[in-house]
Design an enzyme around this catalytic site. Structure first.
Site, PDB file in Angstrom:
ATOM      1  N   CYS A  68       0.832  -1.211   0.000  1.00 55.43           N
ATOM      2  CA  CYS A  68       0.000   0.000   0.000  1.00 55.43           C
ATOM      3  C   CYS A  68       0.862   1.255   0.000  1.00 55.43           C
ATOM      4  CB  CYS A  68      -0.901  -0.022   1.244  1.00 55.43           C
ATOM      5  SG  CYS A  68      -1.806   1.496   1.460  1.00 55.43           S
ATOM      6  N   CYS A  74      -0.846   6.164   7.132  1.00 54.82           N
ATOM      7  CA  CYS A  74      -2.249   5.861   7.435  1.00 54.82           C
ATOM      8  C   CYS A  74      -2.329   5.103   8.770  1.00 54.82           C
ATOM      9  CB  CYS A  74      -2.799   5.001   6.292  1.00 54.82           C
ATOM     10  SG  CYS A  74      -4.451   4.379   6.610  1.00 54.82           S
ATOM     11  N   CYS A  77      -3.367   0.004   8.627  1.00 53.76           N
ATOM     12  CA  CYS A  77      -2.477  -1.157   8.754  1.00 53.76           C
ATOM     13  C   CYS A  77      -1.155  -0.772   9.424  1.00 53.76           C
ATOM     14  CB  CYS A  77      -2.140  -1.702   7.366  1.00 53.76           C
ATOM     15  SG  CYS A  77      -3.581  -2.255   6.467  1.00 53.76           S
ATOM     16  N   CYS A 148      -7.891   1.506  -1.034  1.00 46.69           N
ATOM     17  CA  CYS A 148      -7.540   0.825   0.216  1.00 46.69           C
ATOM     18  C   CYS A 148      -7.524  -0.675  -0.049  1.00 46.69           C
ATOM     19  CB  CYS A 148      -8.536   1.169   1.327  1.00 46.69           C
ATOM     20  SG  CYS A 148      -8.205   0.218   2.809  1.00 46.69           S
ATOM     21  N   GLN A 273     -19.524  -8.540  12.155  1.00 41.93           N
ATOM     22  CA  GLN A 273     -18.122  -8.969  12.074  1.00 41.93           C
ATOM     23  C   GLN A 273     -17.506  -8.399  10.800  1.00 41.93           C
ATOM     24  OE1 GLN A 273     -16.265 -10.411  14.236  1.00 41.93           O
ATOM     25  NE2 GLN A 273     -17.940 -10.728  15.689  1.00 41.93           N
ATOM     26  N   PHE A 302     -23.153  -9.651  26.615  1.00 48.10           N
ATOM     27  CA  PHE A 302     -22.649  -8.653  25.668  1.00 48.10           C
ATOM     28  C   PHE A 302     -23.140  -9.075  24.274  1.00 48.10           C
ATOM     29  CE2 PHE A 302     -19.587  -8.802  29.170  1.00 48.10           C
ATOM     30  CZ  PHE A 302     -19.547  -7.480  29.563  1.00 48.10           C
ATOM     31  N   ASP A 380     -18.929 -12.407  25.015  1.00 52.58           N
ATOM     32  CA  ASP A 380     -18.245 -11.708  23.905  1.00 52.58           C
ATOM     33  C   ASP A 380     -18.133 -10.223  24.243  1.00 52.58           C
ATOM     34  OD1 ASP A 380     -17.135 -11.036  21.457  1.00 52.58           O
ATOM     35  OD2 ASP A 380     -19.049 -11.030  20.394  1.00 52.58           O
ATOM     36  N   CYS A 407     -11.866 -10.193  20.939  1.00 56.58           N
ATOM     37  CA  CYS A 407     -11.027  -9.558  19.914  1.00 56.58           C
ATOM     38  C   CYS A 407      -9.751  -9.033  20.575  1.00 56.58           C
ATOM     39  CB  CYS A 407     -11.779  -8.444  19.198  1.00 56.58           C
ATOM     40  SG  CYS A 407     -12.339  -7.166  20.317  1.00 56.58           S
TER      41      CYS A 407
HETATM   42  C1  LIG Z   1     -17.584  -7.432  20.803  1.00 61.20           C
HETATM   43  S1  LIG Z   1     -19.181  -6.737  20.817  1.00 61.20           S
HETATM   44  C2  LIG Z   1     -20.132  -8.207  20.750  1.00 61.20           C
HETATM   45  C3  LIG Z   1     -21.465  -8.052  20.125  1.00 61.20           C
HETATM   46  C4  LIG Z   1     -22.155  -9.348  19.704  1.00 61.20           C
HETATM   47  N1  LIG Z   1     -21.869 -10.469  20.552  1.00 61.20           N
HETATM   48  C5  LIG Z   1     -21.823  -9.644  18.253  1.00 61.20           C
HETATM   49  O1  LIG Z   1     -21.102 -10.604  17.964  1.00 61.20           O
HETATM   50  O2  LIG Z   1     -22.299  -8.891  17.385  1.00 61.20           O
HETATM   51  C6  LIG Z   1     -19.333  -6.232  22.501  1.00 61.20           C
HETATM   52  C7  LIG Z   1     -20.682  -5.716  22.922  1.00 61.20           C
HETATM   53  O3  LIG Z   1     -20.569  -5.243  24.271  1.00 61.20           O
HETATM   54  C8  LIG Z   1     -21.473  -4.176  24.431  1.00 61.20           C
HETATM   55  N2  LIG Z   1     -21.102  -3.384  25.612  1.00 61.20           N
HETATM   56  C9  LIG Z   1     -20.140  -2.428  25.696  1.00 61.20           C
HETATM   57  N3  LIG Z   1     -20.116  -1.918  26.937  1.00 61.20           N
HETATM   58  C10 LIG Z   1     -21.064  -2.561  27.650  1.00 61.20           C
HETATM   59  C11 LIG Z   1     -21.528  -2.444  28.992  1.00 61.20           C
HETATM   60  N4  LIG Z   1     -21.014  -1.551  29.813  1.00 61.20           N
HETATM   61  N5  LIG Z   1     -22.514  -3.268  29.411  1.00 61.20           N
HETATM   62  C12 LIG Z   1     -23.072  -4.166  28.547  1.00 61.20           C
HETATM   63  N6  LIG Z   1     -22.701  -4.292  27.250  1.00 61.20           N
HETATM   64  C13 LIG Z   1     -21.702  -3.502  26.803  1.00 61.20           C
HETATM   65  C14 LIG Z   1     -21.346  -3.411  23.118  1.00 61.20           C
HETATM   66  O4  LIG Z   1     -22.481  -2.600  22.904  1.00 61.20           O
HETATM   67  C15 LIG Z   1     -21.201  -4.541  22.107  1.00 61.20           C
HETATM   68  O5  LIG Z   1     -22.451  -4.900  21.549  1.00 61.20           O
END
Ligand SMILES: C[S@@+](CC[C@H](N)C(=O)[O-])C[C@H]1O[C@@H](n2cnc3c(N)ncnc32)[C@H](O)[C@@H]1O
Length: 458
Positions: A68, A74, A77, A148, A273, A302, A380, A407
């Site tokens: 790139c 940038c 990356c 990109c 994703q 989450f 998650d 992640c």
């Molecule tokens: C990595 S994402 C996972 C979302 C979902 N599992 C997916 O695969 O699409 C993390 C999630 O945590 C939520 N989150 C962030 N802060 C939070 C909090 N204080 N309490 C509850 N959820 C929260 C975000 O809104 C987000 O949807």
């Protein structure tokens, strides 16, 4: 006269893909450098912060693997100077060793099958005279990006078309200081599995419906090849793209993605994703454990818009999700209750990081009266982890099975080490790379509740 520089050689590349050197006992990280590179640098900070700010000149670095033209400037990356296979080993080696040393588990490591043209979404910022991506380390400055290499080829062509229109109409970009112009962001989404596409224009709310917007709309309807086009409006000084009240210019307000053979509608403002193909090994693995253990209840912690509940709901009798974002909870409720109308499901908006809301979560969970030995928890959390309250709750819960998706594999490992691992045993670890050329990875750890050993002493 300018002070002479510190002269150093990079002695290793760390898992975050920065080159490291140690000078007088202090270790410094340099972006986009690799082992053997020579760097001359000056400390720019003052007083106690003397060592915090650094200016650098790179004397020698081999960038022959870089494809790139914006690499290094940038903010996107930071690893293209390292051949992809090597990047992947650097990102995963230390963690893989740690899992082996602590739990005698050999993680499965799955490198990216396509290290370029993999992202299904890019957000380009629009400034007067420049449109593109943020400069590395400077949110206020943009790199004027024509192409990109990590977005799809379709997105590249579409971006070029839109960018040419913006260049030909200098009155369009919002000037954040003088407040002239109206356009803040262009977001391009493209599904590699369905070839559905969407372009979202984030417009300053105060100028909703202005003449420039009308002309842009007419031009897009004639020239754009996107299947769906959205204008969305958010007020100054918000710098959030693809968010706010909206108007559908063409097609629908959602686009179609396909994952694990299920077709999902992704609302224009929802997270999905960024590289679903490379995330699929994690989904296959979770599915395998659900089929093997056959739990009855799913707790989706989450849960966002219910991604895992939607994909795996068919295996459970009861599905419960928790998440802070109310719009995501509404999406999860709507989709899961219509997909699995015959099952018990409920999604609740609770801030899981705040102590004062934890009793509400525990009360809600306990009111379900679930048999913990038949319950599967998918965890998650966001990049900064599950937080101390949720970790405490999990550590002391009797839920039998956990699929912990992250992640931030290093943070995930630390949380398992210091908390969850006291009462759960990791039985499987899988790391995959949906984000080549960046320091990020996705990882899955399957954990099983330890059996309580009762020590009878007579
Ligand atoms: C990595 S994402 C996972 C979302 C979902 N599992 C997916 O695969 O699409 C993390 C999630 O945590 C939520 N989150 C962030 N802060 C939070 C909090 N204080 N309490 C509850 N959820 C929260 C975000 O809104 C987000 O949807």
């Amino acid at each position: 006269m300018e002070n002479p520089p510190n002269i150093a050689f990079i002695h290793k590349v760390a898992a975050d893909l920065t080159g490291r050197t140690t000078v007088q006992g202090r270790t410094h990280s340099f972006r986009c450098l690799k082992e053997g590179d020579e760097v001359h640098f000056w400390y720019l900070g003052r007083g106690k912060r003397r060592y915090n700010k650094i200016d650098q000149v790179v004397i020698h670095s081999d960038h022959s693997s870089v494809q790139c033209q914006y690499f290094g400037i940038c903010g996107g990356c930071s690893g293209q100077h390292i051949p992809y296979e090597e990047q992947f080993s650097i990102k995963t080696n230390l963690l893989a060793e740690n899992y082996k040393d602590n739990w005698e588990i050999k993680p499965e490591l799955i490198p990216a099958s396509t290290p370029y043209h993999y992202r299904n979404r890019m957000d380009f910022a629009i400034f007067p005279g420049k449109s593109g991506l943020r400069e590395s380390g400077n949110f206020r400055k943009l790199v004027d990006v024509e192409t990109c290499l990590i977005q799809s080829k379709w997105a590249d062509t579409e971006w070029n078309l839109i960018r040419s229109y913006i260049i030909a109409h200098p009155e369009i970009p919002l000037n954040r200081k003088s407040e002239e112009g109206f356009l803040k962001y262009v977001t391009i989404r493209y599904s590699f599995s369905t070839e559905d596409s969407m372009v979202i224009f984030t417009i300053d709310k105060a100028l909703e419906g202005c003449d420039g917007e009308k002309e842009l709309e007419a031009w897009l309807l004639e020239h754009s090849t996107a299947k769906n086009i959205i204008f969305c409006y958010n007020p100054r000084p918000s710098e959030v793209s693809a968010f706010g009240s909206f108007k559908v210019v063409k097609g629908n307000s959602s686009y179609e993605e396909k994952i694990l053979d299920q077709t999902l509608q992704v609302p224009f403002d929802s997270f999905f994703q960024p590289n679903p193909r490379q995330f699929e090994p994690i989904l296959h693995e979770i599915q395998k454990w659900i089929q093997e253990w056959q739990p009855e209840n799913l707790i989706d912690l989450f849960c966002g818009g219910g991604f895992f509940s939607i994909l795996f709901g068919k295996y459970f009798e009861k599905i419960y999700g928790y998440e802070v974002n109310k719009a995501s909870i509404a999406t999860a409720t709507e989709i899961v209750s219509s997909l699995y109308a015959d099952k018990e499901s409920s999604f609740e908006s609770i801030d899981l990081f705040q102590k004062k809301f934890i009793p509400k979560f525990i009360e809600s969970f306990e009111s379900r009266n679930l048999d913990p030995s038949k319950t599967f928890l998918i965890l998650d959390p966001p990049r900064n982890g599950a937080g101390s309250f949720m970790l405490d709750w999990i550590e002391n819960s009797n839920i039998k099975y956990i699929a912990y998706v992250s992640c931030n594999p290093k943070g995930q490992y630390d949380e398992i080490m210091k908390s969850i691992g006291k009462s759960y045993t990791p039985v499987r670890v899988l790391m995959t790379d949906p984000y080549p050329h960046t320091p990020h990875l996705e990882s899955l750890v399957i954990l099983e509740k330890k059996k309580v050993v009762v020590d009878f002493k007579f």
